[in-house]
Design a protein around this motif. Structure first.
Motif, PDB file in Angstrom:
ATOM      1  N   LEU A 569       5.849  -0.822  57.792  1.00 55.20           N
ATOM      2  CA  LEU A 569       7.020  -1.689  57.885  1.00 55.20           C
ATOM      3  C   LEU A 569       7.540  -1.729  59.317  1.00 55.20           C
ATOM      4  O   LEU A 569       7.983  -2.758  59.799  1.00 55.20           O
TER       5      LEU A 569
ATOM      6  N   GLN B 131      11.150   5.151  50.849  1.00 56.99           N
ATOM      7  CA  GLN B 131      11.147   3.978  51.719  1.00 56.99           C
ATOM      8  C   GLN B 131      12.334   3.076  51.413  1.00 56.99           C
ATOM      9  O   GLN B 131      13.095   2.687  52.301  1.00 56.99           O
ATOM     10  N   PRO B 284      11.600  -4.472  51.047  1.00 55.07           N
ATOM     11  CA  PRO B 284      12.321  -4.140  52.282  1.00 55.07           C
ATOM     12  C   PRO B 284      13.107  -5.322  52.841  1.00 55.07           C
ATOM     13  O   PRO B 284      14.210  -5.142  53.359  1.00 55.07           O
TER      14      PRO B 284
ATOM     15  N   SER C  94       9.991 -11.345  60.056  1.00 54.27           N
ATOM     16  CA  SER C  94      10.957 -10.249  60.239  1.00 54.27           C
ATOM     17  C   SER C  94      11.497 -10.265  61.658  1.00 54.27           C
ATOM     18  O   SER C  94      12.705 -10.128  61.885  1.00 54.27           O
TER      19      SER C  94
END
Lengths: 648, 303, 214
Positions: A569, B131, B284, C94
């Motif tokens: 991520l 996470q 996320p 992102s």
């Protein structure tokens, strides 16, 4: 005060005797460690006294050094830093006697440098003159360099030592500039006569750079993940637990000398703290080496300390005493707390390394059953460093959070915005640290052994377990006795936040109450369950494999796979390199996946710069001819040129 | 200490499993089924508490500590939450930090208990849990910071007292953003759709359920009860901000609170009936979105 | 009234950020259309006391054009080009959102240092209009397909529109209509171009137009 000097003397004499004992290994080790323990104990007494009474001790000895004077003083701030330094040094020394037991060579030199390091640190925080300070600082640096390169046969260790040497001297260069400027503006290097003059901002930036290198602020931290894993574990504990805190000490000491801070110093510290904290824990998450992981966590915790100090500076700058007290109290307390739990964790990692010979997390596993004492202590340290109640990490983070929430709820935008940054980054750091330490503890101590390394491990001897137990007890005690601890270090907080009472820190009592309620409830439930299960069938079986009948330890989740979602991520910051050999064809051959996460700052910032330097210096290579008389000529010419320039 | 302060803990201890029952009932109703009784969760708990236990040979005391820590953390959290105007049992300035961190403690031990079994499935669940929670934490605390700014208080009791119909009319958008962020955190932390599916039966897709695969008997009862309490506590936090019933009369406040909790359960049921679980890679982004909503609320209240 | 303005501000920020994080082109068009409708309400909201016929006219015109006509044209262009997603943009989603948040911070910081004449309607509307302009620019720069670039222009225009409506208050209708007409023609031309590019090259990646240089 004389006790302090006697303590330093005992330290040095112990080191020298240990070195003199030479080939007689056992005696050499005992003498060195004894010197360390006794010396630390003696020097600890005045520090405790100063914190108790609040009266500073001072002494001045004659010293024929131009510009220097041998002024030493233990005030509340020095005493506060002396406490963890000396206590952890003594404990690590006891541990070291056990750790170095199957030594390849006599440990005399090691103990000489160890004791010199401790003495250097103690003198650094007590010195009240620029030159004396720098000498103590360099003693500390050089001694720790030799400790880092203890295993100097290994190429990697030598390289780590080299990086450490270069980085720390770059930092010292900034400090030299800082003190030179201070002397120029005040005409003396005695701390009580220092005047910041007109450019306090420049001095502050120099101090942040110079002391930040030692403390490990990002991106000046590059030496930390190299040097700490290379050193023997008790030295790692000492370096990571307290030596880098001398950088923090230098910073807060300079803060007291520079006069009232403007708001932007606080912004700067908060910015540094947020970057160091978040990136530090991210890098830690991606590591496979237990000690390297812990070293990156030092960067993270230094970041948390900087967040607290930043809030404190903001409080002073904006005239909010409450915010100043909460920020500085949180920052300072975290210094002591980090010494306790990071020392504990490094000692625990050392015990694991000692027992298994492996630092690679993915090779370990299942040690909880084989090393119950080490595992229990490591668990306490892991929970404490993740900032979980009822342990000490939570107490200092609570103070910082409380200060930030106070600032958000009641102060102007100039303070509220950095306070929001503090809240957001602390929350993120907390979550990531919990992820990282559930990985470190879970993969090393829980489950089943992943390789032969971990199968025949056992707890180390008493000399190594006892220091860990003491540190674990300290973590729990500070966690439960928060309000008293803060009151005890009150004088040190007041030195930074200004005189006055300590508002709001009494709230820690409520935290302790909550923690107590939690523990009582847990005991109650455990009792309830044992009553429920009494007389019923309690069986033991294999772990449920979701239908798969032949699970093996190699199928367990590994540390790398555990951290992979998070590292993927955040790959933008981590730049993890993957080396994948995929299986292919109808009869696939061997396949493998390796990941490594090198330090981005080192790769992207420092290597290019140093390569540039190397290129420039290579151009000057013709100066190096290898003939001594020409070198003497260079020196003579330089001297002559300087003389002419001066006379001109 | 006057009796009304005990309201939140008592309500939570008694009615937390009921909330699950309502959620399931709504899901069944929307799906056209009769569904289990509303009190099903109580029967499950009673059944589990009467059973023996089987422990994996790989496990240690950590595995047995996990469920207990979960329940105790949630119980401590109930003592920090007020009902309407009534102060919390243990409220103090900064109690919201303790609230966030006791749940952190519970999560830490749940995760360790999962890793203690050495099962790769449970390791996978643990990995996902840390996470997502690492990303949910900033969203939660930033949202509460926005409320702290708006109400000028740093204790949950003071915040809840500061929120009223009037606060909603003056700072409506900010509070709406905070509520939205808290709803997302609530769904993520309690392992509900769209983050995790509590009704799934495939280990590979689970998060929370897969971590507790190996628990059984009283331990599993503790796990279920701890999860129910957590659902209640985070729900009560959201309801306290989103439902501004502050009359001064503890009974009316409590009634408003109860109605809010019921409505929340219905909302959760409706969300679970109408949405699919997100791809794990998208979660996320959802949580970062929650943090962004909180940050936006802060920008609105900072002026 | 202030609360309604704040709602508009929040919706603007949210649509901008969502636009940056969405890969589906249909959703992007819908977002921009929604933004147009929200902005259409602005002229009515700005004048808290009296709502003149002119403001209502402007609002209706804007909503019709930005909320109905443009999206329809774009939808059709998209359907003809037969693509659904922005694949492989120059800047990832992102990172785009992160850049958006940075742009928001920058615009708040800049407008704090500007002295803007005119009625202080809402202290956030100026930074947000600047933010919308920046997001539009960013979208034009960072996306590959021509349709995304058209959307970027529309968002850019939305930002300018917000700024103008709030700062001038009574926008001369003709000027505003002129601007809208310009954009209308631009969208129209773009639509035709997209269609032709697609027929010629089987894709609408604007960055591959450089192969025309010969």
């Amino acid at each position: 005060m004389s006790l302090f000097f006697v303590g330093i003397g005992v330290l040095l004499v112990g080191g020298l005797l240990s070195a003199a004992a030479g080939r007689n290994g056992p005696w050499s080790g005992r003498l060195g460690a004894l010197g360390a323990v006794v010396g630390c104990g003696l020097a600890l007494a005045p520090a405790v006294g100063v914190l108790g009474t609040g009266v500073a001790l001072e002494s001045r000895l004659p010293w024929p050094m131009p510009g220097g004077s041998f002024r030493v003083e233990i005030d509340a701030l020095s005493a506060f830093f002396l406490l963890p330094i000396l206590a952890l040094s003594a404990l690590a020394a006891v541990y070291g006697t056990g750790y170095l037991r199957p030594a390849p060579r006599p440990p005399g030199a090691h103990w000489l440098y160890y004791n010199a390091l401790v003495a250097g640190m103690a003198l650094t925080v007590a010195a009240r003159n620029g030159i004396l300070f720098l000498i103590a600082w360099e003693t500390m640096t050089l001694a720790s360099f030799f400790l880092v390169t203890y295993d100097h046969q290994k190429e990697s260790v030598r390289e780590a030592g080299w990086i450490y040497m270069v980085a720390t001297h770059l930092g010292t260069a900034f400090l030299l500039a800082l003190f030179l400027l201070l002397q120029k503006s005040s005409g003396s290097l005695d701390f009580d006569r220092l005047e910041p003059g007109t450019h306090a901002g420049l001095l502050f930036v120099l101090a942040v750079l110079g002391f930040g290198t030692k403390a490990g602020f990002l991106p000046l931290h590059v030496w930390l993940p190299e040097a700490h894993p290379a050193a023997p574990s008790h030295v790692s504990a000492l370096m990571s637990g307290v030596m880098i805190k001398t950088g923090i000490y230098g910073l807060v000491r300079i803060l007291t000398l520079l006069g009232p801070p403007p708001l932007w110093w606080g912004w700067l510290l908060v910015g540094i703290g947020a970057t160091s904290g978040i990136l530090g824990v991210l890098f830690a998450l991606a590591q496979h080496d237990l000690k390297r992981l812990l070293a990156y966590h030092s960067v993270e915790n230094i970041g948390i300390i900087a967040l607290g100090l930043g809030l404190g500076v903001l409080g002073v700058a904006s005239g909010s005493h409450t915010l100043a007290v909460l920020g500085f109290a949180g920052g300072l307390l975290h210094v002591a707390n980090h010494a306790a739990f990071k020392g504990l964790l490094f000692l625990g990692a050392g015990a694991v390394l000692h027992a298994t010979g492996a630092r690679e997390i993915d090779h370990l596993g299942g040690l909880q059953k084989k090393m119950p004492w080490t595992a229990g202590c490591f668990l306490v340290g892991a929970a404490a460093i993740s900032g979980l109640p009822p342990l000490n990490g939570f107490v200092s983070e609570f103070l910082i959070y409380l200060g930030a929430f106070r600032a958000v709820s009641g102060l102007g935008t100039g303070v509220a915005v950095p306070a929001i940054a503090v809240i957001g980054s602390l929350a993120l750091i907390g979550g990531l640290a919990a992820a990282c330490f559930s990985k470190a503890y879970g993969m090393v101590f829980l489950g089943e052994a992943r390789s032969g390394h971990a199968e025949h491990a056992h707890d180390p001897g008493g000399a190594m377990v006892a220091p860990m137990l003491v540190l674990a007890a300290a973590c729990a005690a500070i966690g439960l006795a928060g309000p008293w601890v803060v009151r005890a270090i009150g004088p040190a907080i007041a030195a930074l936040a200004g005189p006055g009472d300590l508002p709001e820190t009494g709230l820690l009592g409520r935290v302790s109450l909550g923690a107590g309620a939690f523990l009582a409830l847990a005991a109650l439930l455990a009792f309830l369950r044992s009553r429920l299960l009494a007389g019923r069938r309690v069986g033991a079986a294999a772990t449920w494999g979701c239908g798969y009948a032949a699970p093996s330890p190699r199928m367990q989740y590994t540390a790398s796979s555990y951290a992979q979602p998070l590292t993927d991520l955040l790959r933008l910051f981590l730049r993890t390199r993957k080396h994948l050999r995929q299986p292919g064809g109808y009869f696939p051959g061997p396949s493998s996946l390796e990941t490594e996460t090198p330090d981005v700052c080192r790769d992207r910032i420092f290597e290019p710069v140093f390569r540039g330097f190397g290129w420039v210096l290579a151009r000057l290579n013709w100066l190096q001819v290898g003939q001594v008389h020409l070198y003497v000529l260079y020196i003579a010419l330089t001297l002559l040129a300087l003389l002419i320039w001066r006379l001109h | 200490m006057e009796a009304p302060r005990l309201a939140q803990p008592v309500l939570a201890i008694l009615f937390a499993p009921l909330l699950l029952g309502v959620v399931n009932r709504v899901k069944a109703w929307v799906g056209g089924r009769r569904g289990p009784p509303v009190l099903q969760a109580y029967w499950d708990l009673a059944k589990l508490l009467r059973k023996g236990a089987v422990y994996s040979r790989s496990t240690t005391w950590i595995f047995r500590a996990g469920p207990i820590v979960g329940v105790c953390a949630a119980l401590v959290a109930t003592a920090l939450l007020p009902v309407g105007d009534t102060p919390a049992l243990m409220g103090f300035p900064g109690d919201l930090i303790l609230l966030a961190y006791v749940f952190g403690l519970a999560r830490f031990f749940t995760v360790l208990a999962a890793l203690d079994t050495g099962s790769s499935f449970e390791g996978m669940g643990a990995s996902r849990e840390v996470q997502f929670s690492a990303l949910a934490e900033p969203a939660l605390l930033l949202a509460l910071a926005a409320v702290a700014r708006n109400t000028g208080s740093t204790s949950l009791t003071g915040m809840m007292q500061g929120i009223s119909v009037h606060a909603w009319t003056t700072a409506g958008p900010a509070l709406a953003l905070v509520s939205a962020a808290l709803l997302l955190v609530f769904l993520a932390e309690n392992a509900r759709i769209p983050v995790d599916d509590p009704a799934t039966h495939l280990e590979l897709t689970m998060i929370h359920e897969v971590m507790v695969l190996d628990h059984g008997g009283p331990d599993f009862a503790f796990v279920l009860y701890g999860a129910a309490l957590k659902l209640w506590v985070l729900g009560a936090l959201l309801v306290g901000i989103a439902v501004p019933v502050r009359s001064g009369d503890p009974w009316i406040d409590a009634a408003g609170f109860a109605a809010g909790m019921l409505a929340l359960a219905v909302v959760v049921g409706a969300v679970e009936s109408s949405m699919a679980r997100l791809k794990l890679l998208r979660v996320p982004q959802l949580l970062a979105g929650a943090a962004a909503l909180s940050a936006l609320a802060l920008i609105l209240v900072l002026r | 009234m202030n609360m309604l303005m704040e709602t508009v501000v929040v919706l603007l920020i949210l649509t901008n950020l969502m636009l940056l994080g969405t890969s589906r082109l249909f959703a992007c068009i819908r977002l921009v259309a929604f933004q147009g409708v929200v902005l259409g309400c602005l002229p009515v909201l700005v004048h808290s006391g009296h709502v003149g016929a002119r403001a209502v006219g402007l609002a209706v015109g804007t909503i019709l054009l930005k909320g109905v006509v443009f999206p329809r044209l774009l939808f059709r262009a998209l359907r003809e080009a037969n693509i659904r997603r922005e694949v492989d943009p120059f800047v990832g989603y992102s990172v785009s959102i992160f850049a958006g948040i940075l742009a928001l911070a920058v615009s708040i910081w800049t407008t704090r240092h500007l002295t803007i004449p005119g009625p202080g309607v809402s202290t956030l509307i100026f930074p947000v209009s600047l933010f919308t302009i920046l997001v539009g620019l960013f979208h034009i720069v960072s996306r590959r397909t021509a349709i995304s670039q058209v959307l970027g222009y529309l968002v850019l225009e939305n930002g300018i529109y917000t700024f103008a409506v709030v700062i001038v208050g009574e926008v001369p209708l003709m000027v505003e209509l002129g601007v809208l007409l310009d954009i209308y023609v631009a969208v129209f031309v773009m639509g035709i171009t997209i269609y032709h590019i697609n027929r010629e090259f089987d894709h609408i990646d604007a960055d591959q137009l450089d192969s025309l240089k010969g």
